[in-house]
Design a protein around this motif. Structure first.
Motif, PDB file in Angstrom:
ATOM      1  N   ASN A 153     -84.659 -47.127 -60.505  1.00 22.91           N
ATOM      2  CA  ASN A 153     -83.612 -46.176 -60.888  1.00 22.91           C
ATOM      3  C   ASN A 153     -84.081 -45.294 -62.052  1.00 22.91           C
ATOM      4  OD1 ASN A 153     -80.762 -45.253 -60.593  1.00 22.91           O
ATOM      5  ND2 ASN A 153     -80.651 -45.946 -62.720  1.00 22.91           N
ATOM      6  N   ASP A 154     -84.857 -45.882 -62.986  1.00 19.00           N
ATOM      7  CA  ASP A 154     -85.446 -45.086 -64.069  1.00 19.00           C
ATOM      8  C   ASP A 154     -86.269 -43.930 -63.498  1.00 19.00           C
ATOM      9  OD1 ASP A 154     -84.401 -46.441 -66.136  1.00 19.00           O
ATOM     10  OD2 ASP A 154     -86.253 -47.412 -66.776  1.00 19.00           O
ATOM     11  N   PHE A 155     -87.014 -44.251 -62.438  1.00 16.33           N
ATOM     12  CA  PHE A 155     -87.845 -43.239 -61.794  1.00 16.33           C
ATOM     13  C   PHE A 155     -86.984 -42.070 -61.303  1.00 16.33           C
ATOM     14  CE2 PHE A 155     -89.133 -41.856 -57.472  1.00 16.33           C
ATOM     15  CZ  PHE A 155     -90.205 -41.050 -57.823  1.00 16.33           C
ATOM     16  N   LEU A 156     -85.866 -42.382 -60.636  1.00 19.04           N
ATOM     17  CA  LEU A 156     -84.983 -41.334 -60.127  1.00 19.04           C
ATOM     18  C   LEU A 156     -84.388 -40.512 -61.264  1.00 19.04           C
ATOM     19  CD1 LEU A 156     -83.094 -43.202 -57.256  1.00 19.04           C
ATOM     20  CD2 LEU A 156     -85.114 -41.743 -57.093  1.00 19.04           C
ATOM     21  N   VAL A 157     -83.967 -41.208 -62.328  1.00 19.69           N
ATOM     22  CA  VAL A 157     -83.381 -40.515 -63.474  1.00 19.69           C
ATOM     23  C   VAL A 157     -84.411 -39.595 -64.126  1.00 19.69           C
ATOM     24  CG1 VAL A 157     -82.441 -40.828 -65.792  1.00 19.69           C
ATOM     25  CG2 VAL A 157     -81.641 -42.280 -63.909  1.00 19.69           C
ATOM     26  N   GLN A 158     -85.635 -40.092 -64.259  1.00 24.35           N
ATOM     27  CA  GLN A 158     -86.683 -39.326 -64.926  1.00 24.35           C
ATOM     28  C   GLN A 158     -87.100 -38.083 -64.150  1.00 24.35           C
ATOM     29  OE1 GLN A 158     -88.340 -39.556 -67.983  1.00 24.35           O
ATOM     30  NE2 GLN A 158     -86.580 -40.850 -68.414  1.00 24.35           N
ATOM     31  N   LEU A 159     -86.793 -38.052 -62.849  1.00 20.57           N
ATOM     32  CA  LEU A 159     -87.122 -36.860 -62.076  1.00 20.57           C
ATOM     33  C   LEU A 159     -86.187 -35.691 -62.390  1.00 20.57           C
ATOM     34  CD1 LEU A 159     -88.115 -38.065 -58.494  1.00 20.57           C
ATOM     35  CD2 LEU A 159     -89.552 -36.918 -60.168  1.00 20.57           C
ATOM     36  N   GLY A 160     -85.095 -35.970 -63.114  1.00 21.61           N
ATOM     37  CA  GLY A 160     -84.173 -34.907 -63.489  1.00 21.61           C
ATOM     38  C   GLY A 160     -83.401 -34.339 -62.315  1.00 21.61           C
ATOM     39  N   LEU A 161     -83.079 -35.201 -61.337  1.00 23.56           N
ATOM     40  CA  LEU A 161     -82.378 -34.750 -60.142  1.00 23.56           C
ATOM     41  C   LEU A 161     -80.868 -34.771 -60.352  1.00 23.56           C
ATOM     42  CD1 LEU A 161     -84.509 -36.629 -57.467  1.00 23.56           C
ATOM     43  CD2 LEU A 161     -84.866 -34.366 -58.447  1.00 23.56           C
ATOM     44  N   HIS A 162     -80.159 -34.099 -59.455  1.00 25.48           N
ATOM     45  CA  HIS A 162     -78.709 -33.956 -59.583  1.00 25.48           C
ATOM     46  C   HIS A 162     -77.987 -34.672 -58.444  1.00 25.48           C
ATOM     47  CE1 HIS A 162     -79.199 -31.166 -62.902  1.00 25.48           C
ATOM     48  NE2 HIS A 162     -80.154 -30.580 -62.198  1.00 25.48           N
ATOM     49  N   SER A 163     -76.724 -34.984 -58.695  1.00 23.24           N
ATOM     50  CA  SER A 163     -75.939 -35.744 -57.729  1.00 23.24           C
ATOM     51  C   SER A 163     -75.514 -34.874 -56.556  1.00 23.24           C
ATOM     52  CB  SER A 163     -74.702 -36.334 -58.411  1.00 23.24           C
ATOM     53  OG  SER A 163     -73.893 -35.291 -58.933  1.00 23.24           O
ATOM     54  N   TYR A 164     -75.171 -35.518 -55.453  1.00 23.98           N
ATOM     55  CA  TYR A 164     -74.678 -34.800 -54.288  1.00 23.98           C
ATOM     56  C   TYR A 164     -73.295 -34.217 -54.584  1.00 23.98           C
ATOM     57  CZ  TYR A 164     -78.342 -35.793 -50.943  1.00 23.98           C
ATOM     58  OH  TYR A 164     -79.539 -35.792 -50.264  1.00 23.98           O
ATOM     59  N   PRO A 165     -72.937 -33.130 -53.893  1.00 23.08           N
ATOM     60  CA  PRO A 165     -71.608 -32.538 -54.103  1.00 23.08           C
ATOM     61  C   PRO A 165     -70.493 -33.537 -53.776  1.00 23.08           C
ATOM     62  CG  PRO A 165     -73.008 -31.058 -52.834  1.00 23.08           C
ATOM     63  CD  PRO A 165     -73.739 -32.361 -52.934  1.00 23.08           C
ATOM     64  N   LYS A 166     -69.337 -33.309 -54.364  1.00 22.85           N
ATOM     65  CA  LYS A 166     -68.161 -34.112 -54.050  1.00 22.85           C
ATOM     66  C   LYS A 166     -67.664 -33.750 -52.643  1.00 22.85           C
ATOM     67  CE  LYS A 166     -66.643 -34.042 -58.903  1.00 22.85           C
ATOM     68  NZ  LYS A 166     -67.609 -33.024 -59.375  1.00 22.85           N
ATOM     69  N   ALA A 167     -66.942 -34.682 -52.028  1.00 21.83           N
ATOM     70  CA  ALA A 167     -66.413 -34.437 -50.685  1.00 21.83           C
ATOM     71  C   ALA A 167     -65.435 -33.268 -50.672  1.00 21.83           C
ATOM     72  CB  ALA A 167     -65.738 -35.696 -50.167  1.00 21.83           C
ATOM     73  N   THR A 168     -64.831 -32.990 -51.831  1.00 21.78           N
ATOM     74  CA  THR A 168     -63.844 -31.913 -51.919  1.00 21.78           C
ATOM     75  C   THR A 168     -64.460 -30.545 -52.190  1.00 21.78           C
ATOM     76  OG1 THR A 168     -63.535 -32.463 -54.263  1.00 21.78           O
ATOM     77  CG2 THR A 168     -61.988 -33.456 -52.677  1.00 21.78           C
ATOM     78  N   ASP A 169     -65.762 -30.491 -52.460  1.00 26.09           N
ATOM     79  CA  ASP A 169     -66.401 -29.214 -52.745  1.00 26.09           C
ATOM     80  C   ASP A 169     -66.509 -28.365 -51.481  1.00 26.09           C
ATOM     81  OD1 ASP A 169     -66.741 -29.638 -55.459  1.00 26.09           O
ATOM     82  OD2 ASP A 169     -68.655 -30.651 -55.198  1.00 26.09           O
ATOM     83  N   PRO A 199     -82.375 -42.600 -49.717  1.00 23.39           N
ATOM     84  CA  PRO A 199     -82.029 -43.925 -50.255  1.00 23.39           C
ATOM     85  C   PRO A 199     -80.570 -43.959 -50.697  1.00 23.39           C
ATOM     86  CG  PRO A 199     -84.079 -43.095 -51.205  1.00 23.39           C
ATOM     87  CD  PRO A 199     -83.463 -41.954 -50.457  1.00 23.39           C
ATOM     88  N   GLU A 200     -79.944 -45.097 -50.563  1.00 25.40           N
ATOM     89  CA  GLU A 200     -78.537 -45.235 -50.928  1.00 25.40           C
ATOM     90  C   GLU A 200     -78.313 -44.888 -52.399  1.00 25.40           C
ATOM     91  OE1 GLU A 200     -74.950 -48.554 -50.437  1.00 25.40           O
ATOM     92  OE2 GLU A 200     -77.052 -49.154 -50.273  1.00 25.40           O
ATOM     93  N   HIS A 201     -77.259 -44.118 -52.659  1.00 24.68           N
ATOM     94  CA  HIS A 201     -76.849 -43.712 -54.007  1.00 24.68           C
ATOM     95  C   HIS A 201     -77.886 -42.844 -54.719  1.00 24.68           C
ATOM     96  CE1 HIS A 201     -73.632 -46.479 -53.374  1.00 24.68           C
ATOM     97  NE2 HIS A 201     -74.399 -47.551 -53.445  1.00 24.68           N
ATOM     98  N   SER A 202     -78.804 -42.259 -53.981  1.00 26.15           N
ATOM     99  CA  SER A 202     -79.836 -41.455 -54.640  1.00 26.15           C
ATOM    100  C   SER A 202     -79.332 -40.040 -54.885  1.00 26.15           C
ATOM    101  CB  SER A 202     -81.096 -41.404 -53.777  1.00 26.15           C
ATOM    102  OG  SER A 202     -80.851 -40.649 -52.602  1.00 26.15           O
ATOM    103  N   PRO A 203     -79.938 -39.316 -55.835  1.00 27.13           N
ATOM    104  CA  PRO A 203     -79.574 -37.920 -56.091  1.00 27.13           C
ATOM    105  C   PRO A 203     -80.209 -36.998 -55.055  1.00 27.13           C
ATOM    106  CG  PRO A 203     -81.318 -38.605 -57.569  1.00 27.13           C
ATOM    107  CD  PRO A 203     -80.937 -39.824 -56.782  1.00 27.13           C
ATOM    108  N   VAL A 204     -79.856 -35.729 -55.122  1.00 19.61           N
ATOM    109  CA  VAL A 204     -80.420 -34.730 -54.210  1.00 19.61           C
ATOM    110  C   VAL A 204     -81.896 -34.527 -54.534  1.00 19.61           C
ATOM    111  CG1 VAL A 204     -80.235 -32.369 -53.344  1.00 19.61           C
ATOM    112  CG2 VAL A 204     -78.190 -33.572 -54.148  1.00 19.61           C
TER     113      VAL A 204
END
Length: 560
Positions: A106-122, A135-140
């Motif tokens: 998870n540190d690896f994913l955070v360190q990549l500076g990625l952003h979360s997926y849009p909300k279902a309401t967007d 991967p499950e719960h991964s950022p874009v």
């Protein structure tokens, strides 16, 4: 009245498309029509929508299955996340952790500076279809690619071209703090201590997963990394050029005489930066030459970027060339999506009433007098005969974008290191894959004055992020901030100065930004904030725009 407004919009758009139908796509000098080339492949409406959707999937999960760097996903997770009492494994794991800085996956994913997926309401440009192979719960930007019975992970186009904007995820927008280059730097450092046999034994990796790791370790030897001079800038183009210098002649399908030594020295990039920020996608449709310096003068820029991505990932060119030939539809889908991208609007986040219409109209006059000759002309709905019957948001709309028919390159004195670094990439013209696909790179003597669609959302400014706000852009170099702190755009009131359109300064700077990592110093090499002075903002030694002029110009640009 709303029906009349949108009919007019469609008529203007159709006019631009009609011009587009008479032109070819990728030759040098093809004129840019009114409203650009959003439907660059001239698809039917139904295919256009399908290709956009599939292109968004490819942007999330990197589609090049022969990619050079593809570490095994599950085994890598176990290596970092599974703590046990095997002293030898723990020693090796700690060495890798010390080099990479990643204590868990998870540190690896955070360190990549990625952003979360849009909300279902967007909705609208703030939504995207979610790919299956992530991967499950991964950022874009992180995706899984299967090869020979094993799944490896890689990061995609979205890693550098997705951003957060006040809680909305925007695909196609500059990641203000891309860290992809950091991954390459750290992996290159860690690779010498990774033993594939021990890795397989201690992670229970399959033979197919071990093969993925071995191939990745081989290919990283073809890669030469370069650390960005500051967080927020990207060194991908330098990495491509330097990586080419590590390849021997027999690795190319058609060797050329310029492969003299191995590895080769680079007279410029070995000792100079050539950093720039990742570009927004929605401006591509308004150009006929690409990159911030306009050095890609012909060829599909998306096809070109796939080649560059893979040169920087150590790919075997004899595998890449047939993949590109056999997967033309994937390239077409990515191309369609990028050219069709749209910019976020100021009124998506702020009330239209925040833009004083009288100031915006005055700014339009000033812009057309001083800026349009380089940055294009923009038809505004407030000039329609029925404008008083439109809503406040509708009045601020841009009816048509008249970008320059021939994308200009102008030297206005901005930092030269980025464009000078392109000389090292001209060697790509010698590749057979470039020649077959009409890709031509020519070093330029300046930068492209970009179309200003969505300019309000693109702070900080200039190709090297050296100017924190539009207020500073409209100010002569000598009076611009020499240093500033950067940060994510989370809170629209705290993290954004709407009056100056950019980062807050002085007492308004959020405390958490005040770290060395987010500190920008324009005195450093490659980070100069010079440019746009003589005969632009200064005439006969005097500044031509008053404070009120600048306010009006900013209000106008916030509507683009």
């Amino acid at each position: 009245m709303k029906a009349i407004f949108f009919t007019l919009v469609m008529l203007v758009t159709y006019s631009g498309n009609a011009q587009q139908l008479a032109t070819a796509e990728w030759q040098q000098g093809v004129p840019v029509p009114i409203n650009g080339r959003a439907n660059i492949l001239k698809l039917s409406e139904s295919d256009f929508l399908k290709f956009q959707r599939e292109g968004q999937i490819h942007a999330q999960v990197y589609p090049v299955t022969v990619t050079g760097l593809l570490p095994p996903f599950e085994a890598a997770k176990r290596f970092f996340d599974d703590k046990d009492h095997n002293p030898f494994k723990e020693i090796l794991r700690r060495v890798a952790v010390d080099i990479s800085g990643f204590d868990n996956f998870n540190d690896f994913l955070v360190q990549l500076g990625l952003h979360s997926y849009p909300k279902a309401t967007d909705t609208g440009i703030y939504q995207m279809p979610v790919a299956v192979d992530i991967p499950e719960h991964s950022p874009v930007g992180i995706g899984l690619v299967e090869r020979n019975g094993a799944k490896g992970f890689t990061f995609s186009c979205a890693a550098c071209h997705t951003s957060n904007l006040f809680g909305k995820t925007v695909l196609g927008m500059t990641n203000r703090f891309p860290r992809a280059n950091e991954f390459f730097v750290k992996f290159k450092q860690a690779a010498p201590v990774i033993d594939a046999g021990l890795f397989q034994k201690w992670t229970k990796a399959s033979n197919a997963e071990r093969a993925l790791l071995e191939e990745t370790l081989t290919n990283i030897n073809r890669v030469q990394v370069k650390k960005p001079i500051v967080l927020g800038l990207d060194t991908s183009l330098a990495q491509v050029a330097l990586s080419m210098n590590r390849r021997s002649r027999d690795e190319y399908s058609t060797p050329s005489s310029w492969f003299q030594t191995f590895p080769r020295k680079d007279p410029f990039l070995d000792s100079n930066p050539a950093d720039s920020k990742p570009a927004v996608w929605w401006n591509v449709k308004y150009k006929n030459r690409w990159l911030s310096d306009g050095s890609v003068v012909s060829g599909n820029p998306i096809f070109t970027n796939i080649i560059w991505n893979e040169m920087g990932r150590g790919v075997d060119l004899k595998q890449l060339e047939p993949w590109l030939r056999d997967n033309a539809k994937i390239i077409d889908e990515l191309t369609t999506m990028v050219f069709a991208s749209e910019a976020p609007r100021f009124t998506d986040f702020f009330p239209a009433e925040k833009i004083e219409l009288d100031f915006a109209k005055r700014g339009e006059v000033l812009f057309n007098q001083s800026c349009a000759k380089c940055h294009g002309h923009y038809e505004k709905a407030w000039n329609l005969p029925q404008a008083n019957q439109l809503t406040a948001v509708q009045r601020l709309a841009t009816m048509a974008v008249h970008a320059k028919e021939q994308t200009p390159v102008v030297d206005v004195g901005t930092d030269a290191y980025r464009r000078l670094g392109m000389k090292s990439l001209e060697q790509l013209n010698n590749l057979s894959i470039s020649k077959k696909n009409g890709i031509v790179i020519e070093t330029q003597k300046g930068y492209v004055p970009p179309p200003l669609v969505g300019i309000w959302a693109r702070w900080p400014y200039f190709h090297n992020n050296s100017v924190p706000s539009l207020c500073a852009v409209l100010t002569p170099t000598a009076a611009r901030p020499r240093t500033y702190y950067a940060g994510e755009a989370i809170d629209r009131d705290r993290d954004f100065d709407a009056d100056c359109n950019g980062y807050p300064v002085a007492a308004k700077i959020p405390a958490k930004w005040k770290t060395q990592e987010y500190f920008y110093d324009t005195q450093r090499k490659g980070m100069s904030n010079s440019g746009h002075d003589v005969n632009i903002f200064i005439k006969e030694g005097k500044e031509i725009f008053t404070a009120e002029d600048k306010k009006a110009l900013i209000r106008f640009m916030q509507t683009l």
